[in-house]
Design an enzyme around this catalytic site. Structure first.
Site, PDB file in Angstrom:
ATOM      1  N   TRP A 149      50.403 -27.012  21.863  1.00  0.00           N
ATOM      2  CA  TRP A 149      50.010 -27.917  22.947  1.00  0.00           C
ATOM      3  C   TRP A 149      50.781 -29.214  22.993  1.00  0.00           C
ATOM      4  O   TRP A 149      50.950 -29.798  24.054  1.00  0.00           O
ATOM      5  CB  TRP A 149      48.509 -28.237  22.840  1.00  0.00           C
ATOM      6  N   ASN A 150      51.225 -29.694  21.825  1.00  0.00           N
ATOM      7  CA  ASN A 150      51.848 -31.024  21.829  1.00  0.00           C
ATOM      8  C   ASN A 150      53.267 -30.889  22.380  1.00  0.00           C
ATOM      9  O   ASN A 150      54.029 -30.076  21.895  1.00  0.00           O
ATOM     10  CB  ASN A 150      51.872 -31.598  20.409  1.00  0.00           C
ATOM     11  N   LYS A 173      55.420 -18.185  26.218  1.00  0.00           N
ATOM     12  CA  LYS A 173      53.965 -18.271  26.184  1.00  0.00           C
ATOM     13  C   LYS A 173      53.579 -19.726  25.955  1.00  0.00           C
ATOM     14  O   LYS A 173      53.766 -20.281  24.883  1.00  0.00           O
ATOM     15  CB  LYS A 173      53.348 -17.412  25.075  1.00  0.00           C
ATOM     16  N   GLY A 226      54.433 -23.924  15.886  1.00  0.00           N
ATOM     17  CA  GLY A 226      52.983 -23.917  15.702  1.00  0.00           C
ATOM     18  C   GLY A 226      52.660 -24.135  14.239  1.00  0.00           C
ATOM     19  O   GLY A 226      53.470 -24.707  13.501  1.00  0.00           O
ATOM     20  N   GLU A 248      59.249 -23.319  13.647  1.00  0.00           N
ATOM     21  CA  GLU A 248      59.132 -24.777  13.478  1.00  0.00           C
ATOM     22  C   GLU A 248      57.651 -25.067  13.290  1.00  0.00           C
ATOM     23  O   GLU A 248      56.870 -24.940  14.230  1.00  0.00           O
ATOM     24  CB  GLU A 248      59.721 -25.460  14.718  1.00  0.00           C
ATOM     25  N   LEU A 249      57.266 -25.445  12.053  1.00  0.00           N
ATOM     26  CA  LEU A 249      55.850 -25.379  11.671  1.00  0.00           C
ATOM     27  C   LEU A 249      55.221 -26.702  11.261  1.00  0.00           C
ATOM     28  O   LEU A 249      54.196 -26.722  10.586  1.00  0.00           O
ATOM     29  CB  LEU A 249      55.690 -24.363  10.534  1.00  0.00           C
ATOM     30  N   CYS A 282      54.883 -32.974  15.074  1.00  0.00           N
ATOM     31  CA  CYS A 282      55.253 -32.197  13.888  1.00  0.00           C
ATOM     32  C   CYS A 282      55.938 -33.074  12.858  1.00  0.00           C
ATOM     33  O   CYS A 282      55.863 -32.797  11.675  1.00  0.00           O
ATOM     34  CB  CYS A 282      56.125 -31.017  14.280  1.00  0.00           C
ATOM     35  N   GLU A 379      48.192 -30.933   6.620  1.00  0.00           N
ATOM     36  CA  GLU A 379      48.658 -31.490   7.895  1.00  0.00           C
ATOM     37  C   GLU A 379      47.435 -31.690   8.793  1.00  0.00           C
ATOM     38  O   GLU A 379      46.711 -30.740   9.080  1.00  0.00           O
ATOM     39  CB  GLU A 379      49.651 -30.555   8.585  1.00  0.00           C
TER      40      GLU A 379
HETATM   41  O1  TXE Z   1      48.309 -23.939  16.397  1.00  0.00           O
HETATM   42  P1  TXE Z   1      48.736 -22.431  16.502  1.00  0.00           P
HETATM   43  P2  TXE Z   1      46.864 -24.551  16.525  1.00  0.00           P
HETATM   44  C1  TXE Z   1      49.579 -27.242  13.086  1.00  0.00           C
HETATM   45  C2  TXE Z   1      48.634 -28.405  13.046  1.00  0.00           C
HETATM   46  C3  TXE Z   1      47.402 -27.858  13.669  1.00  0.00           C
HETATM   47  C4  TXE Z   1      47.427 -26.423  13.208  1.00  0.00           C
HETATM   48  C5  TXE Z   1      46.696 -25.445  14.082  1.00  0.00           C
HETATM   49  O2  TXE Z   1      48.373 -28.759  11.708  1.00  0.00           O
HETATM   50  O3  TXE Z   1      46.243 -28.518  13.215  1.00  0.00           O
HETATM   51  O4  TXE Z   1      48.800 -26.078  13.195  1.00  0.00           O
HETATM   52  O5  TXE Z   1      46.982 -25.702  15.435  1.00  0.00           O
HETATM   53  C6  TXE Z   1      49.973 -19.252  19.553  1.00  0.00           C
HETATM   54  N1  TXE Z   1      50.397 -14.565  17.561  1.00  0.00           N
HETATM   55  N2  TXE Z   1      50.484 -27.329  14.208  1.00  0.00           N
HETATM   56  O6  TXE Z   1      45.774 -23.646  16.081  1.00  0.00           O
HETATM   57  O7  TXE Z   1      47.569 -21.556  16.395  1.00  0.00           O
HETATM   58  C7  TXE Z   1      49.009 -20.184  20.251  1.00  0.00           C
HETATM   59  O8  TXE Z   1      48.407 -19.528  21.348  1.00  0.00           O
HETATM   60  C8  TXE Z   1      51.240 -15.237  18.357  1.00  0.00           C
HETATM   61  C9  TXE Z   1      51.797 -27.807  13.926  1.00  0.00           C
HETATM   62  O9  TXE Z   1      46.750 -25.042  17.880  1.00  0.00           O
HETATM   63  O10 TXE Z   1      49.849 -22.252  15.554  1.00  0.00           O
HETATM   64  C10 TXE Z   1      49.938 -21.325  20.635  1.00  0.00           C
HETATM   65  O11 TXE Z   1      50.663 -20.990  21.805  1.00  0.00           O
HETATM   66  N3  TXE Z   1      50.986 -16.474  18.804  1.00  0.00           N
HETATM   67  C11 TXE Z   1      52.668 -27.734  15.055  1.00  0.00           C
HETATM   68  C12 TXE Z   1      50.901 -21.394  19.439  1.00  0.00           C
HETATM   69  O12 TXE Z   1      50.787 -20.120  18.796  1.00  0.00           O
HETATM   70  C13 TXE Z   1      49.842 -17.066  18.421  1.00  0.00           C
HETATM   71  C14 TXE Z   1      52.165 -27.657  16.397  1.00  0.00           C
HETATM   72  C15 TXE Z   1      50.562 -22.481  18.422  1.00  0.00           C
HETATM   73  O13 TXE Z   1      49.229 -22.338  18.025  1.00  0.00           O
HETATM   74  C16 TXE Z   1      48.933 -16.403  17.572  1.00  0.00           C
HETATM   75  C17 TXE Z   1      50.841 -27.110  16.517  1.00  0.00           C
HETATM   76  C18 TXE Z   1      49.244 -15.091  17.142  1.00  0.00           C
HETATM   77  N4  TXE Z   1      48.434 -14.405  16.328  1.00  0.00           N
HETATM   78  C19 TXE Z   1      50.057 -27.006  15.439  1.00  0.00           C
HETATM   79  N5  TXE Z   1      47.898 -17.248  17.349  1.00  0.00           N
HETATM   80  C20 TXE Z   1      54.057 -28.238  15.021  1.00  0.00           C
HETATM   81  N6  TXE Z   1      54.995 -27.496  14.433  1.00  0.00           N
HETATM   82  O14 TXE Z   1      54.356 -29.251  15.599  1.00  0.00           O
HETATM   83  C21 TXE Z   1      48.152 -18.380  18.039  1.00  0.00           C
HETATM   84  N7  TXE Z   1      49.334 -18.270  18.693  1.00  0.00           N
END
Ligand code: TXE
Length: 487
Positions: A149-150, A173, A226, A248-249, A282, A379
């Site tokens: 989302w960010n 997506k 994510g 990028e995590l 991130c 995090e």
């Molecule tokens: O991220 P998700 P979330 C970290 C941050 C946060 C935590 C969880 O610490 O608190 O992750 O955040 C898609 N197969 N970051 O739950 O789940 C989902 O729909 C394929 C760090 O919001 O990782 C979205 O589009 N895709 C970070 C994307 O993955 C899947 C940024 C990210 O969601 C999926 C965000 C699956 N099984 C969170 N499940 C950074 N790197 O900046 C979810 N998604």
């Protein structure tokens, strides 16, 4: 209520299902979104496959692809205000940041537009007299780009730009949290004139939409941003289609301040590092490592700055910290902060949600010296800074590297030789010295360890979206020699 649509094969539609999107500033539903299910994902990937191999896209020269990307860049710039407003409304990210960031997103597309016709193969000085051998850089295939989302427009630009420059097609997506700016961006892709199926933009939930996309047999590369737990799912899915991945995590980046640093400048950079974007970044510098001799002084400066931050509605240009994107995210932060206080960490300021509507959380500083605090390790993705002091360089390096993450880091010192030693020893993909949170399309971006692999930005990123074809051309008119000997 406004209804957004998904974009598949050059056509906008409502999706198999719908879900409501929530305005994080109020906690109320404000728009309706298309939810892509397995069928939609399949249609999108097949459209992208079709566009990869047939029609106008594969026949287009790289220079013309570059021109299309330039047109897209101009459209992003011309529509930056509208895109920024949508991102602010749908994610709660403050308008001050979204408007500046989206205007800059146009430059990312321009950078990759310029690269499109500079992706070259090479001629090899082969060790055989009767052969000409060269390599071609061809598009890797259909790319699945998944963003959180960010900063969705920004995080997708670093995937879409190089992928299109390389000649790939994509299914993007958008996050189920705040997808509005991405679905609006699809209109600009359409207006720019990309052939149908080249860029497909959907949104939906991770376990259904994200999972179907990442294991789809038509996907050749997954560019994911994510969390690490989700990345593990993505990589497991890629075992089914053998897609390559770039991940990028996020991180738990150290922000290291030595006693000889310019403290006012370091404090401002630390505010940028942890309170900008409400900490949902991130590269957030969420672990402050400060030399013990200046700890109290530096924390006092930071506390004053944190308490002076204007918290408010994200659409107000004067607001500096807005709400978090989701109630889930705020609950996560509340839990980790509570566990840290239970472990003995001391709240310097903040440490709680703001009363009233919306998913607000106060800018927070937690003193974790002498305590094993979860906030120093996990995090949080919010405006929470955890502080630990050190007494010498060795200790600073050990603390900085004591994390499975390795995305970014900041070093604040006036001592040039020390700065160089720190640059060498910190295990992270980015080291900022006397600055923080600077980005550019020209500079590679990405992490080590649990922060992922692969780099976004820079020349090499475009090459990640290519695969090499080696061509052997025999120049001799003699008959083919002994077929039982490998030559
Ligand atoms: O991220 P998700 P979330 C970290 C941050 C946060 C935590 C969880 O610490 O608190 O992750 O955040 C898609 N197969 N970051 O739950 O789940 C989902 O729909 C394929 C760090 O919001 O990782 C979205 O589009 N895709 C970070 C994307 O993955 C899947 C940024 C990210 O969601 C999926 C965000 C699956 N099984 C969170 N499940 C950074 N790197 O900046 C979810 N998604």
């Amino acid at each position: 209520m406004q209804r957004f649509q998904q974009y598949i094969d050059g056509v906008f539609d409502d999706g198999s299902a719908r879900f409501d999107s929530i305005d994080p500033a109020t906690g109320h539903v404000w728009v309706s979104m298309p939810e892509a299910r397995e069928d939609d994902v399949d249609r999108a990937v097949k459209a992208a496959e079709q566009a990869l191999w047939t029609g106008a896209w594969p026949a287009m020269t790289a220079s013309v692809r570059g021109k299309l990307l330039l047109k897209l860049a101009d459209l992003v710039q011309a529509n930056a205000a509208r895109l920024a407003e949508l991102e602010t409304l749908d994610t709660g990210k403050i308008i001050r940041e979204t408007s500046a960031q989206i205007a800059y997103v146009a430059d990312y597309y321009r950078y990759y537009a310029g690269l499109a016709d500079k992706i070259e193969g090479s001629t090899l000085p082969i060790d055989k007299a009767d052969m000409e051998v060269w390599t071609r850089r061809e598009p890797v295939g259909v790319v699945a780009a998944i963003v959180p989302w960010n900063s969705q427009l920004f995080l997708s630009a670093v995937k879409i730009g190089p992928a299109l420059a390389a000649g790939c097609t994509l299914v993007i997506k958008a996050s189920e949290d705040g997808p509005a700016p991405m679905l609006e961006f699809a209109r600009l892709v359409h207006e720019a004139g990309f052939p149908k199926g080249v860029v497909n933009i959907i949104t939906g939930f991770g376990p259904s939409c994200g999972s179907a996309l990442t294991r789809h047999p038509g996907i050749a590369h997954i560019a994911f941003t994510g969390g690490p737990a989700t990345a593990a799912h993505v990589v497991r899915n890629s075992a089914e289609n053998l897609a390559s991945t770039s991940l990028e995590l996020g991180g738990k980046s150290p922000f290291i301040v030595f006693a000889d640093a310019d403290l006012e400048s370091a404090a401002n950079a630390q505010v940028a590092g942890i309170f900008a974007a409400t900490g949902q970044s991130c590269v957030a510098g969420s672990r402050l490592l400060v030399e013990a001799s200046i700890k109290d002084k530096f924390i006092a400066v930071l506390k004053a700055k944190a308490e002076a931050i204007r918290i408010g509605t994200p659409l107000d240009m004067a607001t500096e910290v807005g709400p978090l994107c989701t109630a889930r995210q705020r609950a996560h932060i509340e839990n980790v902060v509570a566990a840290s206080v239970n472990a003995g960490a001391r709240i310097v300021t903040g440490g709680k949600a703001r009363a009233g509507e919306g998913f607000y959380y106060l800018p927070t500083i937690i003193d974790c010296d002498g305590v094993k605090a979860p906030s120093f390790e996990a995090e949080l993705f919010g405006p929470v800074l955890s502080v630990v002091s050190f007494t010498n360089e060795e200790e600073a390096v050990a603390l900085a590297n004591d994390t499975p993450y390795g995305l970014a880091s900041g070093v604040f010192t006036q001592n040039l030789t020390r700065a160089h030693r720190m640059i060498r020893r910190i295990r992270a993909g980015i080291v900022w010295v006397n600055t923080y949170r600077a980005v550019s399309p020209i500079a590679p971006f990405g992490g080590f360890g649990s922060s992922g692999h692969g780099r976004e930005g820079g020349l090499a990123a475009a090459l990640d979206f290519t695969r090499t074809k080696t061509v052997w051309l025999r120049t001799s008119d003699d008959p083919f020699p002994d077929p039982f000997v490998m030559r």
